[in-house]
Every structure is written in structure tokens, then in C-alpha cells.
Design an enzyme around this catalytic site. Structure first.
Site, PDB file in Angstrom:
ATOM      1  N   ARG A   2       0.820  -1.209   0.000  1.00 41.83           N
ATOM      2  CA  ARG A   2       0.000   0.000   0.000  1.00 41.83           C
ATOM      3  C   ARG A   2       0.858   1.266   0.000  1.00 41.83           C
ATOM      4  NH1 ARG A   2      -5.413   1.088   1.095  1.00 41.83           N
ATOM      5  NH2 ARG A   2      -5.795  -1.124   1.515  1.00 41.83           N
ATOM      6  N   HIS A  17     -17.085  32.211 -14.121  1.00 35.91           N
ATOM      7  CA  HIS A  17     -15.704  32.599 -13.854  1.00 35.91           C
ATOM      8  C   HIS A  17     -15.137  31.523 -12.929  1.00 35.91           C
ATOM      9  CE1 HIS A  17     -16.622  36.713 -15.412  1.00 35.91           C
ATOM     10  NE2 HIS A  17     -17.800  36.421 -14.915  1.00 35.91           N
ATOM     11  N   ASP A  63     -10.097   8.762  -8.871  1.00 39.03           N
ATOM     12  CA  ASP A  63     -10.111  10.070  -8.218  1.00 39.03           C
ATOM     13  C   ASP A  63      -8.986  10.883  -8.849  1.00 39.03           C
ATOM     14  OD1 ASP A  63     -10.503  12.231  -6.615  1.00 39.03           O
ATOM     15  OD2 ASP A  63      -9.793  11.298  -4.762  1.00 39.03           O
ATOM     16  N   GLU A 120     -10.694  -0.243  -4.731  1.00 33.33           N
ATOM     17  CA  GLU A 120      -9.880   0.567  -3.827  1.00 33.33           C
ATOM     18  C   GLU A 120      -8.512   0.844  -4.439  1.00 33.33           C
ATOM     19  OE1 GLU A 120      -8.209   0.575   0.784  1.00 33.33           O
ATOM     20  OE2 GLU A 120      -9.106  -1.231  -0.065  1.00 33.33           O
TER      21      GLU A 120
END
Length: 430
Positions: A78, A395, A180, A119
Site C-alpha cells: 500500500r 468565472h 479520483d 480501492e
């Protein structure tokens, strides 16, 4: 006659766009048959119709390639998910990558039935922006979107890494997983093979964009301080290097007559030329599984939604974290606006957030944590000058939506939806 008939068909399709999407949504197979020509006119199709067609085409081509491929097994740490994944995937062929993904994190027991792979995609997609790899830099607009670093060459493996990241994106799209990873509009356009525009520069460097905007409007022939040539100076390994935008550009002065050409050349340099190798390496990885003809049905905003999913937008929370200028929370146009937003479906709300903030990404802490170019910046609704015939403008540097004083709820609704759907190629100037 054929050209006339095609033009009449396009005009008919445009007039009945909403009804066509109702039919396609009810019977997606129409895009493989009677409505197949609409794929060549993707602006007529809603995102969910395109997404269904895209997934169907991937499944069909997967079956045509054989249909059964050995699983892709990864065993990663990880804390070293990027390096471990890179070394285990870098030499895989396209056929190997078509296999089912099975991921195991070291020291974490469990069989991957899809949850661990999901994940892995999320953890890895966040890690690609780790500044230690020097691959991507946050946009100056809000820090939530990224594009390749022009000096990523300080990492000797940078092009191999960009190809790997493109492959990861391809695998996520191929298998239907979400990432993500939110990029700038100009970078999404590169992935789609679409040209960038001057307005795309605003999201990357708002101050530089404003200076170029001033240049286009100023009389530089009579300004002794406006000395420009068709070149840019870059810092490379501690040395200043002059790069010509056109042949012998360092010797060509920018004048009123050629300043539009200069602005086009210098924005093309910053958004494309200076990161061309990085873009090409990323696209090379993406093409391992995702053909250009399939992904090209999406526009740059839809590609973000395809990669990252539709955001879960809490309208009450957005309303509670909105500031007003020229209007108040009780102004008629503001009340109409929130009524319209509450009636929007998930795709329409996502387009609205993209239109105003430049990305579909919502901070983990909620809308109260939105950021602009100068730091924390809440969602803004301003009264726009001009008549009600104008569209709303955005904007993105300030998360600001300018709404004219519309005279009816339906007028506000139709113009807002049109701006969010079609306005991605020209944002307001902040």
C-alpha cells in the site's frame, strides 16, 4: 441532394433532441441500428446514452478479441502502490490487460471480488499526483485539477510513468472502475484529440490569462513598456533558454497587427508544445485498451464524468454555502435558480458544477471548502449586466456564476441548461 438530406436530418435531430434521447434511453439498442448515425453527431446525445453505447462497444470488441483472457494479478504494498503497480504492469500487452484484474495488498488478507480492485484504482489514482514523482502539477485555478508538468523530465523515467498512468486510466475505463483523478479541461481535450482554445488557459494560469487578455485589448504599438517577441524564456536546469514560437520568433516583435497570432502561439506552447511528449506518452498508454473512435463521442466535461463518476451533490449544502452579489438569497432570480437546480437530474447538476468551478470534484469537506485561485472561495452567484437574452456565464477562478435578470423561471431554466451543456468552450473572463 445527399448533403441537403443530411442537413435536414441534422436540423430535425436538433429540434427533437430531448425526444430522441428519451427513445435511446428506453431502447439503447437504437444506437446500434436505426439511430446509429447519431454517434457521428454526439452533441445530440445525453451523457448517459453515450456512456451506455461506449460500454456496449467495449464489450463487443472484447468478445471479438477472444472474450476470455487470463486474470491480471497484482500483489502490491500500500505504501508503494505506484512503484509496485508500475513494475508489475509496465510490460503487459493489450491482450493481457483485457483480463480480469485481481489485486492484493501486502499484509491484508481477503479475496478480491471487485472491492479491492476498486480501492486500488482510487488509491493509485491519487498517488499519481504525488509531487515526489514530478509528473503532474495542480492548476492555479483551484488546485483540484492537474496537468502534466513541463519539467517532469527531472524524473528520468517520466515518459514511462506517463504511459503507465495512461494505461491505468484505460484499464479503469475498460473494466468500469472509477478514478479520483481530475485533470484540466485542456488535458481532457488532448486525450480526445480536440484543439484547445485561448480560454482554456484561464484554468492553468489565471494571471497569465488576464495579461494576455489585456494584450489583445491594448494599443501596444504606442506602449514603450509592451515589448514582446514571438518567443518565451524557460528555466532549464538553472539556465534560461529562449524558445521560438515561430521560426526566428525571438527576432519578431509583437505588434497590434500580429498580437492575436502571438496569443494563439504562446497559449498553444504552454498548453501543448511544452508538454507534447508527456501528452503523447499518456495517450499511448490510453490507446492500449481504449480506441480513439470510441472515446471521441464524449466532450471534455463528459470524459471527466466517465472517468470519475457523477458527483453526489447535496443541493441544500450548496445553497447554504453560496454567496451573492447584486442579488440576495430572496431575489426572484435566485429563488428560481434553486428551484431549477432541485429539479435537475444528477447529470445536469454535475454539468452545473463543472461549468461554475471547472471540475466535477467536490471537496471531501463539502462545498464550504471550495477553493478558488486565491484560496477558500465559496460558490458565488452574481447579477450579470446586460439584457435577459444573454446566457449565464462562469468565472471558474472564483467559482462564480453570473445570472442576468431573467423575467421568468422558464427563461432562466432554459438558458442555464443551455449554458451548462454548450458553454464548456468559452467561460467568462474573471
Amino acid at each position: 441532394p445527399a448533403a441537403v438530406a443530411q442537413g435536414e436530418l441534422e436540423a430535425f435531430s436538433e429540434r427533437h433532441r430531448a425526444l430522441i434521447n428519451v427513445f435511446v434511453r428506453a431502447s439503447p439498442g437504437l444506437l446500434q441500428g436505426a439511430f446509429a448515425s447519431l454517434v457521428r453527431q454526439p452533441w445530440l446525445l445525453d451523457f448517459d446514452c453515450k456512456r451506455h453505447w461506449f460500454k456496449h462497444q467495449l464489450r463487443r470488441r472484447h468478445e471479438e478479441s477472444g472474450g476470455h483472457f487470463p486474470s491480471v494479478s497484482l500483489h502490491v504494498r500500500r505504501r508503494h502502490v505506484f512503484e509496485d503497480s508500475y513494475h508489475q504492469l509496465r510490460s503487459r500487452s493489450a491482450d493481457e490487460l483485457r483480463g480480469r484484474l485481481s489485486v492484493r495488498f501486502s499484509g491484508e488478507e481477503g479475496i478480491d471480488a471487485g472491492g479491492v480492485a476498486r480501492e486500488w484504482f482510487l488509491v493509485l489514482s491519487r498517488e499519481i499526483f504525488n509531487p515526489d514523482y514530478a509528473l503532474f502539477k495542480p492548476s492555479a485555478e483551484n488546485g483540484a485539477t492537474f496537468q502534466p508538468r513541463e519539467n517532469s523530465y527531472i524524473n528520468p523515467d517520466h515518459l514511462h510513468y506517463f504511459r503507465f498512468v495512461g494505461t491505468v486510466v484505460a484499464k479503469a475505463l475498460y473494466d468500469g472502475y472509477l478514478l479520483d483523478a481530475h485533470f484540466t479541461r485542456s488535458f481532457y481535450k488532448h486525450l480526445l484529440g480536440k484543439p484547445t482554445t485561448f480560454d482554456d488557459m484561464e484554468a492553468i494560469d489565471p494571471d497569465y490569462y488576464r495579461s494576455l487578455k489585456w494584450l489583445l485589448q491594448a494599443d501596444i504599438d504606442n506602449d514603450p513598456y509592451a515589448e514582446f517577441t514571438f518567443s518565451v524564456d524557460k528555466e532549464r536546469f538553472g539556465q534560461t533558454v529562449t524558445c521560438d514560437l515561430v521560426p526566428e520568433g525571438r527576432h519578431i516583435k509583437v505588434t497590434n497587427a500580429n498580437k492575436a497570432e502571438y496569443v494563439a502561439a504562446v497559449t498553444e506552447y504552454h498548453m501543448t508544445t511544452d508538454i507534447r511528449k508527456q501528452i503523447d506518452a499518456f495517450i499511448e498508454g490510453l490507446r492500449t485498451l481504449i480506441p480513439a473512435d470510441l472515446i471521441s463521442v464524449f466532450n471534455e466535461n463528459e470524459l471527466e464524468l466517465l472517468m470519475c463518476g457523477l458527483p453526489d451533490i447535496d443541493v441544500d449544502e450548496l445553497c447554504a454555502n453560496t454567496e451573492y452579489s447584486g442579488y440576495t438569497a430572496t431575489s426572484q432570480q435566485v429563488r428560481w435558480f434553486w428551484e431549477v437546480v432541485r429539479e435537475m437530474d444528477a447529470q445536469e447538476r454535475a454539468r452545473l458544477i463543472q461549468f461554475v468551478t471547472g471540475t466535477s470534484k467536490i471537496p471531501l469537506e463539502g462545498f464550504g471548502a471550495l477553493r478558488g485561485m486565491n484560496g477558500p472561495q465559496r460558490f458565488q452567484i452574481h447579477r450579470a449586466h446586460g439584457g435577459p437574452d444573454r446566457l449565464p456565464s462562469a468565472h471558474t477562478c472564483f467559482n462564480q456564476l453570473d445570472i442576468p435578470e431573467y423575467t421568468s423561471r422558464e427563461q432562466l431554466r432554459s438558458r442555464l441548461l443551455l449554458a451548462c451543456r454548450e458553454g464548456h468552450d468559452g467561460f467568462g473572463f474573471g
